[in-house]
Design a protein around this motif. Structure first.
Motif, PDB file in Angstrom:
ATOM      1  N   LEU A  18      -4.288   2.950  -5.197  1.00  0.00           N
ATOM      2  CA  LEU A  18      -5.143   4.016  -4.685  1.00  0.00           C
ATOM      3  C   LEU A  18      -6.570   3.523  -4.480  1.00  0.00           C
ATOM      4  O   LEU A  18      -7.198   3.816  -3.454  1.00  0.00           O
ATOM      5  N   ALA A  68      -3.041  12.556  -6.555  1.00  0.00           N
ATOM      6  CA  ALA A  68      -3.039  11.616  -5.430  1.00  0.00           C
ATOM      7  C   ALA A  68      -4.192  11.852  -4.457  1.00  0.00           C
ATOM      8  O   ALA A  68      -4.631  10.919  -3.787  1.00  0.00           O
ATOM      9  N   TYR A  85       1.611   2.677   2.905  1.00  0.00           N
ATOM     10  CA  TYR A  85       0.256   3.218   2.954  1.00  0.00           C
ATOM     11  C   TYR A  85      -0.403   2.772   4.253  1.00  0.00           C
ATOM     12  O   TYR A  85      -0.478   1.565   4.537  1.00  0.00           O
ATOM     13  N   HIS A 153      -2.868   7.100   2.333  1.00  0.00           N
ATOM     14  CA  HIS A 153      -1.502   7.431   1.914  1.00  0.00           C
ATOM     15  C   HIS A 153      -0.546   7.216   3.099  1.00  0.00           C
ATOM     16  O   HIS A 153      -0.812   6.360   3.932  1.00  0.00           O
TER      17      HIS A 153
END
Length: 217
Positions: A18, A68, A85, A153
């Protein structure tokens, strides 16, 4: 415009992924880096989207749970599932988020078709579906975020995960249908074959962005 392809062979920690994805998106928005598609797997975990309902997390102690920051509800990620991603610049490809998601669905459907899976969208349901009747199930999930017109994402496709792991949540808030995988459907295709199919159909996906999405945006 060239798009970097990155494939991680070992499971990637979710928080590290992330942070990396967020930093890359910021660099793209600042015109300091190029676009990227990152294909990876995660250790077993649940992620909560911005619309997640706590009632749909039935077993919060089963795996770590992460916020998320993407759209959607609860999703499972784990070994045997290909996660993609996408850091793409919609300011150059079409400022139309709905069109982007539709094109992303089409890319997943096209890639699965390369492997012999008849997959489709279903009206009123998020994700990618296959089968009919009692065999109808979800094989792919989508959850995206767009910041400064750069995407974050992306998607996941079930290759050969432990499908029992999905039992700790209501996947994407849809309780009436199960989940499936390439392995559960009896296909021999693994990660390498799916990656090759995704890459083969990626130009079609970009063409959709540069035609329909750019026209709308």
């Amino acid at each position: 415009m060239d798009v970097e392809w990155r494939i991680s062979d070992e499971p990637v920690d979710y928080e590290a992924a992330l942070a990396d994805m967020t930093a890359r998106a910021a660099a793209i928005a600042a015109d300091e880096a190029g676009e990227r598609v990152w294909l990876l797997e995660h250790p077993p975990l649940f992620t909560a989207g911005t619309s997640a309902d706590p009632a749909e997390l039935m077993n919060p102690d089963q795996f770590p749970v992460f916020d998320a920051g993407r759209g959607g509800r609860y999703t499972y990620h784990g070994p045997g599932q290909r996660v993609g991603y996408l850091n793409l610049d919609l300011s150059k490809r079409g400022k139309d988020i709905r069109c982007f998601v539709h094109a992303l669905e089409g890319w997943m459907i096209d890639a699965l078709a390369e492997l012999g899976v008849e997959a489709r969208r279903e009206e009123g349901r998020i994700g990618i579906w296959t089968g009919s009747g009692d065999q109808e199930a979800k094989i792919g999930a989508i959850g995206v975020r767009v910041k400064r017109w750069v995407t974050l994402h992306g998607f996941s496709i079930n290759v050969a995960p432990d499908l029992s792991h999905f039992g700790g949540i209501v996947p994407c808030g849809i309780a009436d249908f199960g989940v499936t995988s390439l392995a559960h459907l009896g296909l021999d295709a693994g990660m390498a074959e799916l990656d090759a199919a995704l890459k083969a159909r990626f130009p079609d996906f970009l063409e959709r962005l540069s035609s329909a999405c750019a026209r709308n945006g």
